[in-house]
Design a protein around this motif. Structure first.
Motif, PDB file in Angstrom:
ATOM      1  N   ILE A  23       0.504  -1.330   0.144  1.00 21.98           N
ATOM      2  CA  ILE A  23       0.027  -0.257  -0.083  1.00 21.98           C
ATOM      3  C   ILE A  23       1.182   0.923  -0.464  1.00 21.98           C
ATOM      4  O   ILE A  23       1.137   1.597   0.649  1.00 21.98           O
ATOM      5  CB  ILE A  23      -0.861   0.030   1.139  1.00 21.98           C
ATOM      6  N   PRO A  24       0.948   1.980  -1.209  1.00 21.61           N
ATOM      7  CA  PRO A  24       1.361   3.101  -1.265  1.00 21.61           C
ATOM      8  C   PRO A  24       1.986   4.372  -0.268  1.00 21.61           C
ATOM      9  O   PRO A  24       3.530   4.407   0.184  1.00 21.61           O
ATOM     10  CB  PRO A  24       0.999   3.846  -2.538  1.00 21.61           C
ATOM     11  N   ALA A  25       0.830   4.057   0.615  1.00 23.81           N
ATOM     12  CA  ALA A  25       1.139   5.310   1.843  1.00 23.81           C
ATOM     13  C   ALA A  25       1.512   4.389   2.881  1.00 23.81           C
ATOM     14  O   ALA A  25       2.161   5.027   3.910  1.00 23.81           O
ATOM     15  CB  ALA A  25      -0.070   6.250   2.234  1.00 23.81           C
ATOM     16  N   ILE A  26       1.348   3.301   3.776  1.00 30.05           N
ATOM     17  CA  ILE A  26       2.129   2.944   4.688  1.00 30.05           C
ATOM     18  C   ILE A  26       3.533   2.522   4.188  1.00 30.05           C
ATOM     19  O   ILE A  26       4.455   3.142   4.484  1.00 30.05           O
ATOM     20  CB  ILE A  26       1.287   1.284   4.894  1.00 30.05           C
ATOM     21  N   THR A  27       3.964   1.696   2.867  1.00 29.71           N
ATOM     22  CA  THR A  27       5.648   2.694   2.575  1.00 29.71           C
ATOM     23  C   THR A  27       6.079   3.792   2.224  1.00 29.71           C
ATOM     24  O   THR A  27       6.882   3.431   3.136  1.00 29.71           O
ATOM     25  CB  THR A  27       5.574   1.520   0.648  1.00 29.71           C
ATOM     26  N   ALA A  28       5.199   4.638   2.033  1.00 23.70           N
ATOM     27  CA  ALA A  28       5.965   5.754   2.124  1.00 23.70           C
ATOM     28  C   ALA A  28       5.899   6.373   3.862  1.00 23.70           C
ATOM     29  O   ALA A  28       6.517   7.227   3.767  1.00 23.70           O
ATOM     30  CB  ALA A  28       5.072   6.933   1.450  1.00 23.70           C
ATOM     31  N   ARG A  29       5.213   5.393   4.346  1.00 33.42           N
ATOM     32  CA  ARG A  29       5.478   5.863   5.812  1.00 33.42           C
ATOM     33  C   ARG A  29       6.003   4.851   6.632  1.00 33.42           C
ATOM     34  O   ARG A  29       6.997   5.444   7.738  1.00 33.42           O
ATOM     35  CB  ARG A  29       4.376   5.691   7.223  1.00 33.42           C
ATOM     36  N   ARG A  30       7.293   4.453   5.940  1.00 34.75           N
ATOM     37  CA  ARG A  30       8.328   3.619   6.196  1.00 34.75           C
ATOM     38  C   ARG A  30       9.123   3.878   7.340  1.00 34.75           C
ATOM     39  O   ARG A  30       9.912   5.164   6.316  1.00 34.75           O
ATOM     40  CB  ARG A  30       8.830   2.304   5.426  1.00 34.75           C
ATOM     41  N   GLU A  31       9.929   3.454   8.819  1.00 33.84           N
ATOM     42  CA  GLU A  31      10.914   4.612   9.298  1.00 33.84           C
ATOM     43  C   GLU A  31      12.117   4.106   8.305  1.00 33.84           C
ATOM     44  O   GLU A  31      12.361   3.540   7.663  1.00 33.84           O
ATOM     45  CB  GLU A  31      10.533   4.304  10.572  1.00 33.84           C
ATOM     46  N   LEU A  32      12.827   5.790   8.459  1.00 29.77           N
ATOM     47  CA  LEU A  32      14.193   5.752   8.287  1.00 29.77           C
ATOM     48  C   LEU A  32      15.193   4.879   9.324  1.00 29.77           C
ATOM     49  O   LEU A  32      14.620   5.672  10.507  1.00 29.77           O
ATOM     50  CB  LEU A  32      14.315   6.948   8.170  1.00 29.77           C
ATOM     51  N   GLU A  33      15.727   4.262   8.964  1.00 29.22           N
ATOM     52  CA  GLU A  33      16.478   4.225  10.510  1.00 29.22           C
ATOM     53  C   GLU A  33      18.228   3.866  10.468  1.00 29.22           C
ATOM     54  O   GLU A  33      18.321   3.156   8.629  1.00 29.22           O
ATOM     55  CB  GLU A  33      16.075   2.253  10.730  1.00 29.22           C
ATOM     56  N   LEU A  34      19.215   4.224  11.122  1.00 26.16           N
ATOM     57  CA  LEU A  34      20.260   4.427  10.699  1.00 26.16           C
ATOM     58  C   LEU A  34      20.324   2.835  12.106  1.00 26.16           C
ATOM     59  O   LEU A  34      20.512   2.541  13.096  1.00 26.16           O
ATOM     60  CB  LEU A  34      21.476   5.049  11.594  1.00 26.16           C
TER      61      LEU A  34
END
Length: 608
Positions: free
Chosen positions: A313-324
């Protein structure tokens, strides 16, 4: 029926989610328009409807939810005897737009311009005159300060509109007008009242509003620190506005409440900061589609439209958190640092500031550490790019500029706009699917270039990552992706850190790698132990550095961490050809006996 149906359009049908075995809803587009100019829509009696609604419907789509509840209370939307478990309309119902009709029947957000279709599958939008074809897009239209007035609060939200000022544009400009035709009209109508660049931008704004926007598109605007979103619900209208602020109008069904600007995703804030009256927001469409909805609600919406479960789901994919990722003890052992906690601190500085400089004397392993740390945090070398600055390095080399290039067909050479390493990496990091993956730019010898000249307007973006700027050459609006990190290395023997300007100090975190402190101080000793070699080279290096008063000119361990040093005569050769010349340069003109003070024989004697 109380209204006459249009003879221009066929009957349209709507297939309800999971509606196999039941009939399709049927409706007609009316010539009648609402008070804001939206195209009204008739839903025929006997059309089915779902018996439940999405949890978020009452919050964000109050008008369709309220109308649905009213129809149920009046006995117009009743349990179906033909299709158990479904509802059915007992009489014709007229609503404000095709999307309103679809939301009312489905109980979930819907784009009726796409989902109401003819019997042979053509969407309703295909029958709209002079409408730009293609997928629906989101747009930003500014209205909070139109010659001093906030039209968003004064007109747009109360009246269900979005407008664009075009007070000097002649009357009769049609929807769907071409950009070439608009260019001629603007040139004539604004000849003495706008500059060349203003007329160019006006053509772009007018073309988007008149020809590219279409019913079903999302429109966003900002007012009072909040983002408001709605759906365009009809064709454009040109009027002779007395105040000259709202000559072009489109009807909009606004959502019930706005969203706090400061809570918006950083990528969306970047795009919203573009300083034009009309902005295409397609690159952040997924963020806009997810506004005000939880992940669970988005999943339920996807199930309602029977989305392929294997698709993201694009809207959920876009929310994927950036992590280090957190540095591990294994990484600490590989890099021979004294304590993994030091690596975690460096990672924390990168996370907070996104820019970091490793500084210290030559030979302290700055570039090696930067590369290894970036590859670990980014997940591999594919996400890491290295550039080296030098005195002649310029903005055109680093970001973008016009470069001579040969045409492969004609063999003619011409100057073409060419992307530099930062632009290439930024474009890679900002692609869909990459935005949660860290990307790293390593700038070796960062202090050897004129940084203000190399970075140009990008200096601003290093500090304000949620903003965008207009680029010097391409004229594009550009923002640094949130997942782009910069690690610089600085040789303090070339230029003291005290000479770094305040602007760079504010934008970068500085981490020292010096022979006087860990992890560099004991690095050679740990490396010798790992390689099974004697500790004499580490003792000699410590003795050498103890005789150098200035910390910036002390010698790093990497000179003695090479295989050639440990071949027969290698240590003496390295000392004579690598280390003593550095001491000669340091004491140039002072009359110091370098061999007597820094030579191997003298150091060995001091060690007993």
């Amino acid at each position: 029926m109380s209204v006459a149906e249009s003879a221009t359009y066929p009957e349209f049908q709507l297939r309800l989610p999971n509606g196999d075995g039941i009939g399709r809803a049927r409706g007609a587009l009316l010539d009648e328009t609402g008070t804001n100019g939206s195209r009204r829509f008739l839903i025929r009696a006997g059309s089915p409807a779902r018996d439940h609604v999405m949890p978020s419907l009452a919050t964000h789509f109050k008008a369709p939810f309220k109308r649905r509840e009213e129809l149920r209370a009046r006995g117009v939307l009743v349990p179906s005897t033909r299709w158990p478990g479904w509802l059915e309309l007992a009489e014709d119902v007229i609503v404000g737009s095709p999307s309103f009709a679809a939301v009312l029947l489905v109980g979930a957000p819907r784009n009726g311009w796409k989902e109401w279709r003819t019997e042979d599958g053509a969407p309703l939008s295909d029958f709209m005159a002079a409408v730009w074809h293609g997928p629906n897009r989101p747009w930003l239209v500014r209205g909070s300060n139109v010659t001093g007035l906030d039209l968003v609060q004064r007109m747009w939200l109360p009246e269900g509109r979005v407008t664009l000022a075009a007070s000097r544009l002649r009357q009769g400009v049609r929807q769907g007008v071409s950009k070439d035709e608009l260019r001629t009209l603007v040139q004539d109508d604004y000849e003495s009242t706008a500059t060349y660049s203003q007329k160019q931008q006006l053509v772009e704004d007018l073309h988007a509003f008149l020809s590219r926007m279409k019913p079903g598109d999302t429109v966003c605007t900002i007012s009072g620190g909040r983002l408001y979103a709605g759906e365009i619900a009809g064709e454009v209208e040109q009027i002779a506005s007395d105040d000259g602020r709202s000559n072009l109008r489109r009807p909009v069904e606004w959502e019930a409440a706005g969203y706090p600007y400061d809570d918006l995703p950083e990528e969306l804030q970047q795009k919203l900061s573009v300083q034009h009256d009309v902005v295409d927001l397609t690159s952040v469409q997924a963020h806009i589609e997810g506004l005000g909805r939880s992940d669970q609600e988005l999943v339920e919406e996807a199930e309602a439209i029977e989305l392929d479960p294997s698709m993201e789901i694009p809207a959920i994919t876009a929310r994927r958190e950036l992590e280090l990722p957190e540095p591990t003890d294994e990484l600490g052992v590989e890099l021979l640092v004294h304590d993994t906690e030091w690596l975690r601190e460096v990672r924390g500085l990168l996370w907070d500031d996104r820019q970091l400089v490793l500084y210290g004397p030559p030979g302290t392993g700055k570039t090696y550490l930067a590369l290894k740390l970036a590859e670990f945090l980014g997940g591999g070398p594919e996400q890491v790019k290295l550039v080296q600055f030098h005195p002649s390095y310029a903005y055109e080399d680093f970001f973008e500029g016009f470069r001579p290039q040969e045409d492969p067909q004609t063999r003619e050479v011409a100057f073409r706009l060419t992307a530099g390493p930062l632009r290439e990496l930024a474009d890679l990091a900002s692609r869909e699917g990459n935005r949660h993956i860290p990307h790293f730019l390593i700038i070796d010898e960062i202090n050897r270039a004129n940084l203000a000249k190399v970075f140009g307007e990008l200096y601003f973006l290093l500090e304000y990552r949620n903003k965008s700027v207009r680029l010097t050459y391409s004229g594009d609006d550009f923002a640094l992706p949130p997942n782009l990190f910069v690690i610089g290395t600085m040789n303090t023997a070339d230029r003291s850190i005290a000479l770094v300007d305040a602007a760079m100090r504010r934008r970068f975190a500085f981490v020292e790698l010096s022979p006087r402190t860990e992890p560099t101080r004991g690095l050679l000793r740990r490396w010798l132990a790992k390689e099974g070699k004697g500790a004499e080279p580490a003792d000699l290096l410590d003795a050498l550095n103890s005789r150098i008063d200035e910390a910036d000119f002390r010698i790093g361990p990497s000179y003695l961490m090479k295989k050639g040093v440990y071949r027969e005569g290698g240590l003496e050769r390295t000392w004579r050809t690598k280390i003593l010349p550095l001491m000669e340069e340091h004491h140039y003109g002072e009359g110091v006996d370098i061999e007597k003070r820094y030579g191997l024989a003298a150091l060995r004697e001091s060690l007993g």
